[in-house]
Scaffold this motif. Structure first.
Motif, PDB file in Angstrom:
ATOM      1  N   ASP A 183       0.833  -1.215   0.000  1.00 30.94           N
ATOM      2  CA  ASP A 183       0.000   0.000   0.000  1.00 30.94           C
ATOM      3  C   ASP A 183       0.862   1.258   0.000  1.00 30.94           C
ATOM      4  OD1 ASP A 183      -2.236  -1.625   0.142  1.00 30.94           O
ATOM      5  OD2 ASP A 183      -2.566  -1.316   2.288  1.00 30.94           O
ATOM      6  N   TRP A 184       1.887   1.257   0.844  1.00 26.27           N
ATOM      7  CA  TRP A 184       2.736   2.445   0.967  1.00 26.27           C
ATOM      8  C   TRP A 184       3.448   2.743  -0.349  1.00 26.27           C
ATOM      9  CZ3 TRP A 184       7.726   4.172   0.524  1.00 26.27           C
ATOM     10  CH2 TRP A 184       8.056   5.373   1.180  1.00 26.27           C
ATOM     11  N   TYR A 185       4.005   1.713  -0.973  1.00 25.37           N
ATOM     12  CA  TYR A 185       4.722   1.927  -2.225  1.00 25.37           C
ATOM     13  C   TYR A 185       3.778   2.329  -3.354  1.00 25.37           C
ATOM     14  CZ  TYR A 185       9.212   0.520  -0.393  1.00 25.37           C
ATOM     15  OH  TYR A 185      10.388   0.481   0.316  1.00 25.37           O
ATOM     16  N   GLN A 186       2.586   1.768  -3.365  1.00 23.93           N
ATOM     17  CA  GLN A 186       1.597   2.168  -4.368  1.00 23.93           C
ATOM     18  C   GLN A 186       1.220   3.640  -4.204  1.00 23.93           C
ATOM     19  OE1 GLN A 186       1.454   0.083  -7.024  1.00 23.93           O
ATOM     20  NE2 GLN A 186      -0.743  -0.170  -6.921  1.00 23.93           N
ATOM     21  N   LYS A 187       1.063   4.067  -2.957  1.00 25.99           N
ATOM     22  CA  LYS A 187       0.686   5.448  -2.666  1.00 25.99           C
ATOM     23  C   LYS A 187       1.802   6.427  -3.014  1.00 25.99           C
ATOM     24  CE  LYS A 187      -0.592   8.471   1.211  1.00 25.99           C
ATOM     25  NZ  LYS A 187      -0.831   8.523   2.683  1.00 25.99           N
ATOM     26  N   SER A 198       7.608  -8.599  -8.210  1.00 22.28           N
ATOM     27  CA  SER A 198       8.329  -7.378  -7.853  1.00 22.28           C
ATOM     28  C   SER A 198       7.626  -6.597  -6.743  1.00 22.28           C
ATOM     29  CB  SER A 198       8.485  -6.479  -9.085  1.00 22.28           C
ATOM     30  OG  SER A 198       7.207  -6.024  -9.542  1.00 22.28           O
ATOM     31  N   ASP A 199       6.569  -7.170  -6.194  1.00 21.40           N
ATOM     32  CA  ASP A 199       5.789  -6.534  -5.129  1.00 21.40           C
ATOM     33  C   ASP A 199       6.696  -6.254  -3.927  1.00 21.40           C
ATOM     34  OD1 ASP A 199       4.193  -6.513  -2.614  1.00 21.40           O
ATOM     35  OD2 ASP A 199       2.512  -6.822  -3.972  1.00 21.40           O
ATOM     36  N   PRO A 200       6.777  -5.005  -3.454  1.00 20.47           N
ATOM     37  CA  PRO A 200       7.682  -4.669  -2.341  1.00 20.47           C
ATOM     38  C   PRO A 200       7.386  -5.458  -1.069  1.00 20.47           C
ATOM     39  CG  PRO A 200       6.897  -2.684  -3.421  1.00 20.47           C
ATOM     40  CD  PRO A 200       6.076  -3.810  -3.972  1.00 20.47           C
ATOM     41  N   GLY A 201       6.114  -5.740  -0.786  1.00 21.03           N
ATOM     42  CA  GLY A 201       5.771  -6.527   0.393  1.00 21.03           C
ATOM     43  C   GLY A 201       6.249  -7.960   0.272  1.00 21.03           C
ATOM     44  N   VAL A 202       6.062  -8.534  -0.904  1.00 22.08           N
ATOM     45  CA  VAL A 202       6.530  -9.898  -1.170  1.00 22.08           C
ATOM     46  C   VAL A 202       8.054  -9.962  -1.059  1.00 22.08           C
ATOM     47  CG1 VAL A 202       6.768 -11.650  -2.966  1.00 22.08           C
ATOM     48  CG2 VAL A 202       4.552 -10.536  -2.595  1.00 22.08           C
ATOM     49  N   LEU A 203       8.739  -9.002  -1.652  1.00 24.83           N
ATOM     50  CA  LEU A 203      10.208  -8.989  -1.617  1.00 24.83           C
ATOM     51  C   LEU A 203      10.732  -8.842  -0.188  1.00 24.83           C
ATOM     52  CD1 LEU A 203      11.038  -6.783  -4.750  1.00 24.83           C
ATOM     53  CD2 LEU A 203      11.151  -9.275  -4.536  1.00 24.83           C
ATOM     54  N   ARG A 283      17.338   1.217  16.088  1.00 25.97           N
ATOM     55  CA  ARG A 283      16.574   2.462  15.942  1.00 25.97           C
ATOM     56  C   ARG A 283      17.029   3.250  14.720  1.00 25.97           C
ATOM     57  NH1 ARG A 283      13.185   2.861  20.087  1.00 25.97           N
ATOM     58  NH2 ARG A 283      13.723   1.952  22.111  1.00 25.97           N
ATOM     59  N   PHE A 284      18.334   3.279  14.470  1.00 21.65           N
ATOM     60  CA  PHE A 284      18.831   4.009  13.312  1.00 21.65           C
ATOM     61  C   PHE A 284      18.373   3.352  12.013  1.00 21.65           C
ATOM     62  CE2 PHE A 284      21.955   4.740   9.955  1.00 21.65           C
ATOM     63  CZ  PHE A 284      21.921   6.122   9.884  1.00 21.65           C
ATOM     64  N   LEU A 285      18.566   2.032  11.895  1.00 26.42           N
ATOM     65  CA  LEU A 285      18.218   1.344  10.649  1.00 26.42           C
ATOM     66  C   LEU A 285      16.713   1.363  10.395  1.00 26.42           C
ATOM     67  CD1 LEU A 285      20.646  -1.716  10.826  1.00 26.42           C
ATOM     68  CD2 LEU A 285      20.841   0.327   9.374  1.00 26.42           C
ATOM     69  N   HIS A 286      15.938   1.186  11.437  1.00 29.09           N
ATOM     70  CA  HIS A 286      14.485   1.258  11.256  1.00 29.09           C
ATOM     71  C   HIS A 286      14.077   2.665  10.831  1.00 29.09           C
ATOM     72  CE1 HIS A 286      10.254   0.306  11.879  1.00 29.09           C
ATOM     73  NE2 HIS A 286      10.138   1.431  12.549  1.00 29.09           N
ATOM     74  N   ASN A 287      14.715   3.679  11.422  1.00 30.91           N
ATOM     75  CA  ASN A 287      14.400   5.068  11.093  1.00 30.91           C
ATOM     76  C   ASN A 287      14.768   5.410   9.659  1.00 30.91           C
ATOM     77  OD1 ASN A 287      13.595   7.801  12.221  1.00 30.91           O
ATOM     78  ND2 ASN A 287      15.605   8.275  11.354  1.00 30.91           N
ATOM     79  N   GLN A 288      15.729   4.695   9.081  1.00 27.66           N
ATOM     80  CA  GLN A 288      16.136   4.940   7.702  1.00 27.66           C
ATOM     81  C   GLN A 288      15.088   4.473   6.706  1.00 27.66           C
ATOM     82  OE1 GLN A 288      18.513   7.159   8.551  1.00 27.66           O
ATOM     83  NE2 GLN A 288      19.623   6.469   6.729  1.00 27.66           N
ATOM     84  N   ASP A 289      14.169   3.627   7.149  1.00 28.95           N
ATOM     85  CA  ASP A 289      13.128   3.078   6.275  1.00 28.95           C
ATOM     86  C   ASP A 289      11.836   3.867   6.485  1.00 28.95           C
ATOM     87  OD1 ASP A 289      11.170   1.551   4.995  1.00 28.95           O
ATOM     88  OD2 ASP A 289      12.140  -0.349   5.485  1.00 28.95           O
ATOM     89  N   ALA A 290      11.608   4.861   5.633  1.00 29.57           N
ATOM     90  CA  ALA A 290      10.454   5.756   5.798  1.00 29.57           C
ATOM     91  C   ALA A 290       9.139   4.986   5.804  1.00 29.57           C
ATOM     92  CB  ALA A 290      10.452   6.811   4.690  1.00 29.57           C
ATOM     93  N   MET A 291       9.036   3.983   4.932  1.00 29.51           N
ATOM     94  CA  MET A 291       7.821   3.170   4.875  1.00 29.51           C
ATOM     95  C   MET A 291       7.562   2.500   6.219  1.00 29.51           C
ATOM     96  SD  MET A 291       6.973  -0.292   4.871  1.00 29.51           S
ATOM     97  CE  MET A 291       8.491  -1.043   4.296  1.00 29.51           C
TER      98      MET A 291
END
Length: 318
Positions: A183-187, A198-203, A283-291
């Motif tokens: 959903d996030w990538y589609q938006k 190639s679905d980001p959730g599947v990957l 915390r840093f690595l999770h924060n790097q992933d905006a989604m």
């Protein structure tokens, strides 16, 4: 053989629903619930007997109105779990209040309370998984609870950092949310379309699967939150997949053949594990992933909102 029957040859199928009648129909291995699904079932009026029992229990326990409301809400979750366990041979996942997602000690206390309520209902608590949001605090709670013999399902998992931390702390099971990632990538990428491969959730789930199996982590991967059948089939071979009733129905009514996509036998393993992730690194690595940051926060807000709605409903019928 329909698609659901074939999928069961590759993967343990779990039903994602609070609808006891639906679970009784599909007879999955396991079942998962959350505050949103419980609220939906409660508002359907089909399970008023559970509400009545929960309120009677809360009044018997006494205390302030706030305490009674908490006791009634907890009993609703446990009673739904008890009813669901009548129709499955495996685990029921029961989620704790999402408002506790950043407090390790309170998560531990609430989990112990829910397990004790299950014991009072004469339920074998080895069949109960406590669902927690995959925050750092909840991952620590899961680690502590496992030492007490209480197993957990870490939900609202979106980032690889969350998956790494869960593996490092020997969490029993994780639920990466395929559909919400999609959903996030589609938006945010409206000019791009994704096929199932190639679905980001599947990957995201495939990346976790290959990482866990390569390093021989024991944590179970259960793909969750699907938007279409194609996402599910692309993850056939995943340890577990939890599926909503509408998608189960589609799988049951299609006979198109498909092959196993995730095969542990094709992964080369190594005898050592990576250095465990630290809190600051997590915390840093999770924060790097905006989604992941956005969807985890959104999920906690949604589950908190629905928990409050459930409490307001209970208050109206007290």
């Amino acid at each position: 053989m329909n698609q659901l029957e074939r999928l069961k040859k590759y993967t343990t199928v779990v039903v994602d629903s609070g609808d006891i009648e639906c679970i009784a129909r599909y007879r999955p291995q396991d079942a998962t619930t959350n505050p949103t699904l419980i609220l939906k079932s409660v508002l359907s009026k089909k399970y008023d007997f559970i509400i009545n029992e929960a309120i009677q229990y809360a009044k018997k326990m006494g205390g302030s109105q706030s305490n009674q409301l908490q006791n009634a809400s907890d009993m609703v979750s446990v009673r739904f779990g008890k009813e669901i366990l009548k129709y499955i041979p495996g685990y029921i996942s029961t989620e704790i209040d999402a408002r506790l997602s950043f407090n390790t000690d309170q998560c531990v206390q609430k989990a112990i309370k829910l397990i004790n309520l299950y014991k009072e209902q004469d339920i074998d608590t080895s069949r109960v998984l406590i669902k927690l949001a995959a925050t750092w605090e909840c991952i620590q709670a899961a680690y502590k609870l496992k030492k007490l013999g209480i197993l957990c399902n870490l939900t609202l998992l979106f980032s690889f950092a969350q998956a790494r931390a869960c593996a490092d702390f020997d969490v029993f099971l994780i639920s990466p949310f395929v559909g919400r990632i999609y959903d996030w990538y589609q938006k945010n990428n409206t000019d791009h379309s994704y096929c199932s491969a190639s679905d980001p959730g599947v990957l995201a789930v495939k990346k976790i699967f290959f990482y866990y199996k390569k390093y021989m982590y024991k944590t179970i991967i259960m793909g969750a939150s699907f938007r279409n059948v194609e996402q599910i089939l692309e993850l056939s071979g995943c340890d577990r997949i939890t599926i909503s009733p509408d998608l189960l129905n589609l799988l049951e009514n299609k006979t198109c053949d498909f092959n196993k996509k995730l095969d542990i036998k094709k992964i080369s393993t190594v005898s050592f594990k990576p250095t465990p992730i630290s809190e600051s690194e997590f915390r840093f690595l999770h924060n790097q992933d905006a989604m992941a940051v956005e969807k985890l926060s959104e999920g906690i807000r949604q589950f908190s909102h629905d928990q409050i709605e459930l409490e307001n409903f209970l208050l109206s019928v007290f």
